[in-house]
Design an enzyme around this catalytic site. Structure first.
Site, PDB file in Angstrom:
ATOM      1  N   ALA A   1      38.717  47.221  30.600  1.00 12.24           N
ATOM      2  CA  ALA A   1      39.363  46.643  29.424  1.00 12.24           C
ATOM      3  C   ALA A   1      40.821  47.094  29.447  1.00 12.24           C
ATOM      4  CB  ALA A   1      38.659  47.136  28.162  1.00 12.24           C
TER       5      ALA A   1
ATOM      6  N   GLU B   1      35.705  55.734  31.113  1.00 10.56           N
ATOM      7  CA  GLU B   1      35.989  55.746  29.666  1.00 10.56           C
ATOM      8  C   GLU B   1      36.147  57.146  29.087  1.00 10.56           C
ATOM      9  OE1 GLU B   1      34.119  53.532  31.120  1.00 10.56           O
ATOM     10  OE2 GLU B   1      34.258  51.600  30.085  1.00 10.56           O
TER      11      GLU B   1
ATOM     12  N   GLY C   1      35.085  48.117  31.634  1.00  5.01           N
ATOM     13  CA  GLY C   1      34.717  46.740  31.278  1.00  5.01           C
ATOM     14  C   GLY C   1      34.518  45.846  32.501  1.00  5.01           C
TER      15      GLY C   1
ATOM     16  N   GLU D   1      31.090  46.538  33.620  1.00  3.99           N
ATOM     17  CA  GLU D   1      30.208  45.918  32.620  1.00  3.99           C
ATOM     18  C   GLU D   1      30.098  44.413  32.858  1.00  3.99           C
ATOM     19  OE1 GLU D   1      32.428  47.952  29.531  1.00  3.99           O
ATOM     20  OE2 GLU D   1      30.591  48.876  28.805  1.00  3.99           O
TER      21      GLU D   1
HETATM   22  N1  CAA Z   1      44.315  48.335  31.490  1.00  8.44           N
HETATM   23  C1  CAA Z   1      45.621  48.003  31.478  1.00  8.44           C
HETATM   24  N2  CAA Z   1      46.381  48.024  32.588  1.00  8.44           N
HETATM   25  C2  CAA Z   1      45.805  48.417  33.729  1.00  8.44           C
HETATM   26  C3  CAA Z   1      44.452  48.773  33.803  1.00  8.44           C
HETATM   27  C4  CAA Z   1      43.697  48.712  32.610  1.00  8.44           C
HETATM   28  N3  CAA Z   1      42.380  48.991  32.579  1.00  8.44           N
HETATM   29  N4  CAA Z   1      44.167  49.143  35.076  1.00  8.44           N
HETATM   30  C5  CAA Z   1      45.312  48.989  35.759  1.00  8.44           C
HETATM   31  N5  CAA Z   1      46.301  48.563  34.969  1.00  8.44           N
HETATM   32  C6  CAA Z   1      47.689  48.274  35.313  1.00  8.44           C
HETATM   33  C7  CAA Z   1      48.488  49.568  35.502  1.00  8.44           C
HETATM   34  O1  CAA Z   1      48.915  50.083  34.269  1.00  8.44           O
HETATM   35  C8  CAA Z   1      49.627  49.081  36.375  1.00  8.44           C
HETATM   36  O2  CAA Z   1      50.547  48.402  35.575  1.00  8.44           O
HETATM   37  P1  CAA Z   1      52.146  48.770  35.659  1.00  8.44           P
HETATM   38  O3  CAA Z   1      52.512  48.369  37.036  1.00  8.44           O
HETATM   39  O4  CAA Z   1      52.752  47.934  34.590  1.00  8.44           O
HETATM   40  O5  CAA Z   1      52.247  50.226  35.448  1.00  8.44           O
HETATM   41  C9  CAA Z   1      48.940  48.030  37.262  1.00  8.44           C
HETATM   42  O6  CAA Z   1      47.746  47.645  36.585  1.00  8.44           O
HETATM   43  C10 CAA Z   1      48.544  48.577  38.628  1.00  8.44           C
HETATM   44  O7  CAA Z   1      47.750  49.731  38.432  1.00  8.44           O
HETATM   45  P2  CAA Z   1      48.106  51.174  39.070  1.00  8.44           P
HETATM   46  O8  CAA Z   1      49.559  51.281  39.369  1.00  8.44           O
HETATM   47  O9  CAA Z   1      47.507  52.205  38.193  1.00  8.44           O
HETATM   48  O10 CAA Z   1      47.298  51.057  40.441  1.00  8.44           O
HETATM   49  P3  CAA Z   1      46.714  52.265  41.291  1.00  8.44           P
HETATM   50  O11 CAA Z   1      46.291  51.672  42.600  1.00  8.44           O
HETATM   51  O12 CAA Z   1      47.642  53.417  41.314  1.00  8.44           O
HETATM   52  O13 CAA Z   1      45.380  52.734  40.503  1.00  8.44           O
HETATM   53  C11 CAA Z   1      43.350  52.377  39.279  1.00  8.44           C
HETATM   54  C12 CAA Z   1      44.317  51.839  40.368  1.00  8.44           C
HETATM   55  C13 CAA Z   1      42.668  53.654  39.783  1.00  8.44           C
HETATM   56  C14 CAA Z   1      42.299  51.306  39.057  1.00  8.44           C
HETATM   57  C15 CAA Z   1      44.153  52.667  37.994  1.00  8.44           C
HETATM   58  O14 CAA Z   1      44.928  51.522  37.681  1.00  8.44           O
HETATM   59  C16 CAA Z   1      43.285  52.986  36.812  1.00  8.44           C
HETATM   60  O15 CAA Z   1      42.787  54.098  36.685  1.00  8.44           O
HETATM   61  N6  CAA Z   1      43.108  52.005  35.901  1.00  8.44           N
HETATM   62  C17 CAA Z   1      42.356  52.213  34.683  1.00  8.44           C
HETATM   63  C18 CAA Z   1      40.857  52.190  34.949  1.00  8.44           C
HETATM   64  C19 CAA Z   1      40.083  52.468  33.681  1.00  8.44           C
HETATM   65  O16 CAA Z   1      40.195  53.532  33.083  1.00  8.44           O
HETATM   66  N7  CAA Z   1      39.257  51.497  33.261  1.00  8.44           N
HETATM   67  C20 CAA Z   1      38.438  51.618  32.074  1.00  8.44           C
HETATM   68  C21 CAA Z   1      39.156  51.064  30.881  1.00  8.44           C
HETATM   69  S1  CAA Z   1      38.341  51.402  29.373  1.00  8.44           S
HETATM   70  C22 CAA Z   1      37.156  50.227  29.220  1.00  8.44           C
HETATM   71  O17 CAA Z   1      36.955  49.388  30.092  1.00  8.44           O
HETATM   72  C23 CAA Z   1      36.379  50.281  27.952  1.00  8.44           C
HETATM   73  C24 CAA Z   1      35.181  49.416  27.895  1.00  8.44           C
HETATM   74  O18 CAA Z   1      34.113  49.782  28.356  1.00  8.44           O
HETATM   75  C25 CAA Z   1      35.223  48.160  27.214  1.00  8.44           C
END
Ligand code: CAA
Length: 260
Positions: A66, A134, A111, A114
């Protein structure tokens, strides 16, 4: 609705739906959730579509979760509503009468995992990664993950993944039964399409009823599930597809199903 974050291509009875927000690793914000729901609703209504492949744009992510940037400013009430919106999409996919195959082409986190778990089959690329990060954000999975992962792989492995926030590689996802199969990224789309086309050739009502029996049966006692199965089995004898399928067998020819 103008679905700017979702691509949908239909051919040979198969719809390929792509979450197309690669600059954010296809993260699910409110607009993407609404567009995806709307696209899948249209597919459910389209009798020419017999199976669906769901994937993410680019080579890095299926869906990285998400949208954290959108969630960061949410109130408790908005967080609850956001989770309900996501859960409505997940439940819609599970209740669709057509099989949905997830082609997980990279990160399937939060998400995103999911969303993959809502699908009937998960094919993953070798670079795919699964996880529920999360708790590293101070929240829990909110689009059904605590329920669906536990039902799929059992409580102990689900707890290990969810409590640690650890991200596991495709091979471990396969070993744990999250992925049905893992293939090289270059072969993933064709692999998923091949399975979708194979399913699309069969009696569409029968495939839909089989999905219905399996998905709904998971929430029933075994006896209720048996009763439900035999009712659906009986109803299928009122379809033209059953006459065609069995007639074709007896006449030693290939069945041509009409989905009627
Ligand atoms: N939400 C918003 N933006 C996201 C995102 C997310 N879940 N995942 C990645 N992005 C964005 C980053 O912010 C980045 O944007 P900018 O260039 O503007 O900074 C772009 O996508 C590229 O990502 P990274 O530079 O971080 O890429 P990376 O290769 O260094 O890392 C990754 C990849 C490990 C997937 C890392 O992006 C990450 O940890 N993302 C978040 C993953 C996460 O925590 N997901 C769970 C979300 S909570 C949820 O889903 C709740 C639910 O159950 C409903």
């Amino acid at each position: 609705m103008d679905a700017k974050n979702i691509q949908c291509e239909i051919s040979d009875g198969v719809a390929v739906v792509t979450v197309n927000r690669p600059e954010s690793l296809n993260a699910l914000n409110s607009a993407v959730l609404a567009e995806l729901e709307c696209t899948l609703y249209g597919i459910e209504q389209d009798s020419t579509v017999k199976a669906v492949v769901l994937t993410g744009a680019g080579e890095k992510a299926f869906v990285a979760g998400a949208d954290i940037k959108e969630m960061a400013a949410m109130t408790s009430f908005e967080g609850h509503r956001f989770a309900q919106k996501g859960q409505r999409l997940i439940l819609f996919i599970e209740k669709m009468s057509k099989p949905v195959i997830a082609a997980v082409n990279g990160y399937a986190l939060g998400g995103g995992l999911e969303l993959a778990l809502a699908c009937d089959v998960i094919y993953a690329s070798e670079n795919a990664k699964f996880g529920f990060p999360e708790v590293t954000l101070g929240i829990i999975p909110g689009f059904g993950g605590t329920q669906n992962l536990t039902r799929l792989i059992g409580p102990n492995r689900a707890k290990e993944l969810v409590f640690s926030g650890r991200i596991i590689p495709a091979a471990k996802g396969l070993d744990w039964g999250i992925a049905n199969e893992v293939v090289p990224l270059s072969e993933l789309k064709e692999k998923a399409l091949g399975l979708a086309r194979e399913m699309a050739k069969n009696g569409a009502i029968a495939v839909g009823y089989a999905k219905n029996a399996i998905v709904n049966g998971l929430n029933m006692t075994k006896e209720d599930g048996f009763r439900y199965e035999s009712s659906l089995f009986g109803v299928l004898f009122a379809t033209e597809d059953q006459k065609e399928g069995m007639g074709a067998f007896v006449e030693k020819r290939k069945a041509k199903f009409q989905g009627k």
